[in-house]
Scaffold this motif. Structure first.
Motif, PDB file in Angstrom:
ATOM      1  N   ARG A 151     -14.380 -48.811  13.570  1.00 16.08           N
ATOM      2  CA  ARG A 151     -15.453 -49.261  14.462  1.00 16.08           C
ATOM      3  C   ARG A 151     -15.247 -50.161  15.502  1.00 16.08           C
ATOM      4  O   ARG A 151     -16.014 -51.038  15.827  1.00 16.08           O
ATOM      5  CB  ARG A 151     -16.561 -49.708  13.466  1.00 16.08           C
ATOM      6  N   ALA A 152     -14.231 -50.042  16.201  1.00 19.68           N
ATOM      7  CA  ALA A 152     -14.009 -50.918  17.493  1.00 19.68           C
ATOM      8  C   ALA A 152     -13.431 -49.910  18.573  1.00 19.68           C
ATOM      9  O   ALA A 152     -12.670 -49.021  18.334  1.00 19.68           O
ATOM     10  CB  ALA A 152     -13.017 -51.932  17.088  1.00 19.68           C
ATOM     11  N   SER A 153     -14.173 -50.138  19.661  1.00 17.68           N
ATOM     12  CA  SER A 153     -13.761 -49.342  20.829  1.00 17.68           C
ATOM     13  C   SER A 153     -12.470 -50.085  21.420  1.00 17.68           C
ATOM     14  O   SER A 153     -12.343 -51.265  21.158  1.00 17.68           O
ATOM     15  CB  SER A 153     -14.711 -49.398  21.794  1.00 17.68           C
ATOM     16  N   ILE A 154     -11.609 -49.157  21.954  1.00 14.24           N
ATOM     17  CA  ILE A 154     -10.455 -49.832  22.805  1.00 14.24           C
ATOM     18  C   ILE A 154     -10.829 -49.498  24.494  1.00 14.24           C
ATOM     19  O   ILE A 154     -11.177 -48.485  24.849  1.00 14.24           O
ATOM     20  CB  ILE A 154      -9.159 -48.861  22.316  1.00 14.24           C
ATOM     21  N   TYR A 155     -10.835 -50.766  25.160  1.00 16.64           N
ATOM     22  CA  TYR A 155     -10.995 -50.807  26.414  1.00 16.64           C
ATOM     23  C   TYR A 155      -9.659 -51.016  27.207  1.00 16.64           C
ATOM     24  O   TYR A 155      -9.160 -52.197  27.200  1.00 16.64           O
ATOM     25  CB  TYR A 155     -12.115 -51.921  26.699  1.00 16.64           C
ATOM     26  N   VAL A 156      -9.235 -49.988  28.010  1.00 20.83           N
ATOM     27  CA  VAL A 156      -7.954 -50.042  28.622  1.00 20.83           C
ATOM     28  C   VAL A 156      -8.371 -50.138  30.151  1.00 20.83           C
ATOM     29  O   VAL A 156      -9.035 -49.666  30.722  1.00 20.83           O
ATOM     30  CB  VAL A 156      -7.024 -48.898  28.639  1.00 20.83           C
ATOM     31  N   LYS A 157      -7.838 -51.416  31.101  1.00 22.06           N
ATOM     32  CA  LYS A 157      -8.221 -51.776  32.279  1.00 22.06           C
ATOM     33  C   LYS A 157      -7.035 -51.359  33.046  1.00 22.06           C
ATOM     34  O   LYS A 157      -5.905 -51.364  32.674  1.00 22.06           O
ATOM     35  CB  LYS A 157      -8.528 -53.321  32.318  1.00 22.06           C
ATOM     36  N   GLY A 158      -7.468 -50.973  34.278  1.00 19.45           N
ATOM     37  CA  GLY A 158      -6.122 -50.716  35.452  1.00 19.45           C
ATOM     38  C   GLY A 158      -5.532 -49.492  35.195  1.00 19.45           C
ATOM     39  O   GLY A 158      -4.376 -49.807  35.531  1.00 19.45           O
ATOM     40  N   LEU A 159      -6.186 -48.498  34.909  1.00 20.15           N
ATOM     41  CA  LEU A 159      -5.589 -47.259  34.707  1.00 20.15           C
ATOM     42  C   LEU A 159      -4.926 -46.562  35.879  1.00 20.15           C
ATOM     43  O   LEU A 159      -3.909 -45.900  35.855  1.00 20.15           O
ATOM     44  CB  LEU A 159      -6.306 -46.089  33.910  1.00 20.15           C
ATOM     45  N   GLN A 160      -5.420 -46.882  37.148  1.00 17.53           N
ATOM     46  CA  GLN A 160      -4.908 -46.546  38.248  1.00 17.53           C
ATOM     47  C   GLN A 160      -3.296 -47.006  38.538  1.00 17.53           C
ATOM     48  O   GLN A 160      -2.719 -46.566  39.246  1.00 17.53           O
ATOM     49  CB  GLN A 160      -5.813 -47.211  39.419  1.00 17.53           C
ATOM     50  N   PHE A 161      -3.030 -48.014  37.866  1.00 22.94           N
ATOM     51  CA  PHE A 161      -1.508 -48.758  37.930  1.00 22.94           C
ATOM     52  C   PHE A 161      -0.670 -48.018  36.842  1.00 22.94           C
ATOM     53  O   PHE A 161       0.547 -48.230  36.888  1.00 22.94           O
ATOM     54  CB  PHE A 161      -1.507 -49.943  37.673  1.00 22.94           C
ATOM     55  N   MET A 162      -1.352 -46.857  35.991  1.00 23.62           N
ATOM     56  CA  MET A 162      -0.273 -46.548  34.946  1.00 23.62           C
ATOM     57  C   MET A 162      -0.158 -45.163  35.011  1.00 23.62           C
ATOM     58  O   MET A 162       0.803 -44.689  34.620  1.00 23.62           O
ATOM     59  CB  MET A 162      -1.052 -46.717  33.588  1.00 23.62           C
ATOM     60  N   ALA A 163      -0.710 -44.441  35.990  1.00 22.73           N
ATOM     61  CA  ALA A 163      -0.209 -42.851  35.874  1.00 22.73           C
ATOM     62  C   ALA A 163      -0.783 -42.385  37.567  1.00 22.73           C
ATOM     63  O   ALA A 163      -1.653 -42.947  38.198  1.00 22.73           O
ATOM     64  CB  ALA A 163      -1.372 -42.045  35.299  1.00 22.73           C
ATOM     65  N   GLN A 164       0.235 -41.469  38.286  1.00 23.38           N
ATOM     66  CA  GLN A 164       0.005 -41.395  39.600  1.00 23.38           C
ATOM     67  C   GLN A 164      -1.159 -40.468  39.808  1.00 23.38           C
ATOM     68  O   GLN A 164      -1.749 -40.854  40.936  1.00 23.38           O
ATOM     69  CB  GLN A 164       1.455 -40.405  39.900  1.00 23.38           C
ATOM     70  N   PRO A 165      -1.575 -39.409  39.381  1.00 25.53           N
ATOM     71  CA  PRO A 165      -2.913 -38.785  39.341  1.00 25.53           C
ATOM     72  C   PRO A 165      -3.895 -39.851  39.555  1.00 25.53           C
ATOM     73  O   PRO A 165      -4.790 -39.418  40.303  1.00 25.53           O
ATOM     74  CB  PRO A 165      -2.794 -37.667  38.255  1.00 25.53           C
ATOM     75  N   LEU A 166      -4.102 -41.047  38.581  1.00 23.43           N
ATOM     76  CA  LEU A 166      -5.119 -41.689  38.364  1.00 23.43           C
ATOM     77  C   LEU A 166      -5.021 -42.853  39.851  1.00 23.43           C
ATOM     78  O   LEU A 166      -5.950 -42.876  40.606  1.00 23.43           O
ATOM     79  CB  LEU A 166      -5.234 -42.450  37.481  1.00 23.43           C
ATOM     80  N   ARG A 167      -3.932 -43.019  40.124  1.00 20.44           N
ATOM     81  CA  ARG A 167      -3.438 -43.716  41.185  1.00 20.44           C
ATOM     82  C   ARG A 167      -4.068 -43.235  42.619  1.00 20.44           C
ATOM     83  O   ARG A 167      -4.772 -43.545  43.289  1.00 20.44           O
ATOM     84  CB  ARG A 167      -2.093 -44.343  41.411  1.00 20.44           C
ATOM     85  N   GLU A 168      -3.877 -41.924  42.806  1.00 17.12           N
ATOM     86  CA  GLU A 168      -4.180 -41.052  43.876  1.00 17.12           C
ATOM     87  C   GLU A 168      -5.768 -40.678  43.944  1.00 17.12           C
ATOM     88  O   GLU A 168      -6.287 -40.974  44.850  1.00 17.12           O
ATOM     89  CB  GLU A 168      -3.484 -39.588  43.762  1.00 17.12           C
ATOM     90  N   ALA A 169      -6.089 -40.637  42.565  1.00 19.94           N
ATOM     91  CA  ALA A 169      -7.655 -40.733  42.613  1.00 19.94           C
ATOM     92  C   ALA A 169      -8.364 -41.906  43.136  1.00 19.94           C
ATOM     93  O   ALA A 169      -9.533 -41.913  43.962  1.00 19.94           O
ATOM     94  CB  ALA A 169      -8.159 -40.186  41.249  1.00 19.94           C
ATOM     95  N   ALA A 170      -7.988 -43.005  42.636  1.00 20.95           N
ATOM     96  CA  ALA A 170      -8.423 -44.193  43.257  1.00 20.95           C
ATOM     97  C   ALA A 170      -8.139 -44.317  44.420  1.00 20.95           C
ATOM     98  O   ALA A 170      -8.958 -44.971  45.209  1.00 20.95           O
ATOM     99  CB  ALA A 170      -8.011 -45.636  42.112  1.00 20.95           C
ATOM    100  N   GLN A 171      -7.106 -44.135  45.056  1.00 27.69           N
ATOM    101  CA  GLN A 171      -6.646 -44.222  46.494  1.00 27.69           C
ATOM    102  C   GLN A 171      -7.668 -43.447  47.407  1.00 27.69           C
ATOM    103  O   GLN A 171      -8.105 -43.544  48.445  1.00 27.69           O
ATOM    104  CB  GLN A 171      -5.310 -43.826  46.815  1.00 27.69           C
TER     105      GLN A 171
END
Length: 183
Positions: free
Chosen positions: A47-67
């Protein structure tokens, strides 16, 4: 090989409670005081959500999407994620200081979105003047399924909760570029 050393990078948000849980963070880190990706994937925080911040720093496809979003010149983009167990509330009612684009990646979520006026001073740097009074919120319920997207302008009061299965959604935070940023 990703690790988190602080609850400022990743938060555990217990269902039905405002704010993060330092106790869940402490129980989740290993003996070296870090949370590894392998351990995170194995966690079953009830019953707890996990909130991960800054995914654009963790994976190249997400970095490219943010860029790509940021390259428009209108926004600077960051990407966060919420993993929510079945039946749990992701967040209490709140509003963001930037526009939000939520994309449902797995499972489904029901969003309660206020149809009323936006929060006062929803700009970054302005703290909410008071706790959000939930009695005055008349929410519209929006059910998101895998592949759906929801845009929330800054200041719109909302919350989200998983349905009868675990749910995962990405959040693109879209901060408007201002003249102060340009200068």
């Amino acid at each position: 090989d990703r690790t988190w050393r602080s609850s400022d990078e990743i938060e555990f948000l217990p269902d039905g409670r405002e704010g993060r849980s330092e106790a869940l963070w402490a129980a989740s880190v290993g003996e070296h005081g870090v949370l590894t990706l392998d351990r995170l994937l194995m966690l079953r925080a009830p019953r707890a959500s996990i909130y991960v911040k800054g995914l654009q720093f963790m994976a190249q496809p997400l970095r490219e999407a943010a860029q790509r979003v940021s390259s428009t010149g209108y926004f600077s983009a960051h990407i966060n994620a919420f993993l929510t167990p079945a039946g749990a509330q992701s967040t209490p009612y709140h509003y963001d200081h930037h526009d939000v684009l939520a994309i449902q990646m797995h499972g489904s979520k029901v969003w309660d979105v206020s149809r009323g006026p936006r929060a006062p001073n929803p700009h970054a740097g302005f703290a909410p003047s008071a706790k959000i009074e939930t009695a005055s919120i008349e929410p519209e319920q929006i059910r998101m399924e895998e592949g759906d997207a929801l845009f929330l302008p800054r200041g719109v009061i909302h919350r989200a909760g998983a349905t009868d299965q675990a749910s995962f959604h990405l959040v693109f935070g879209l901060k408007s570029v201002t003249w102060a940023d340009v200068l």
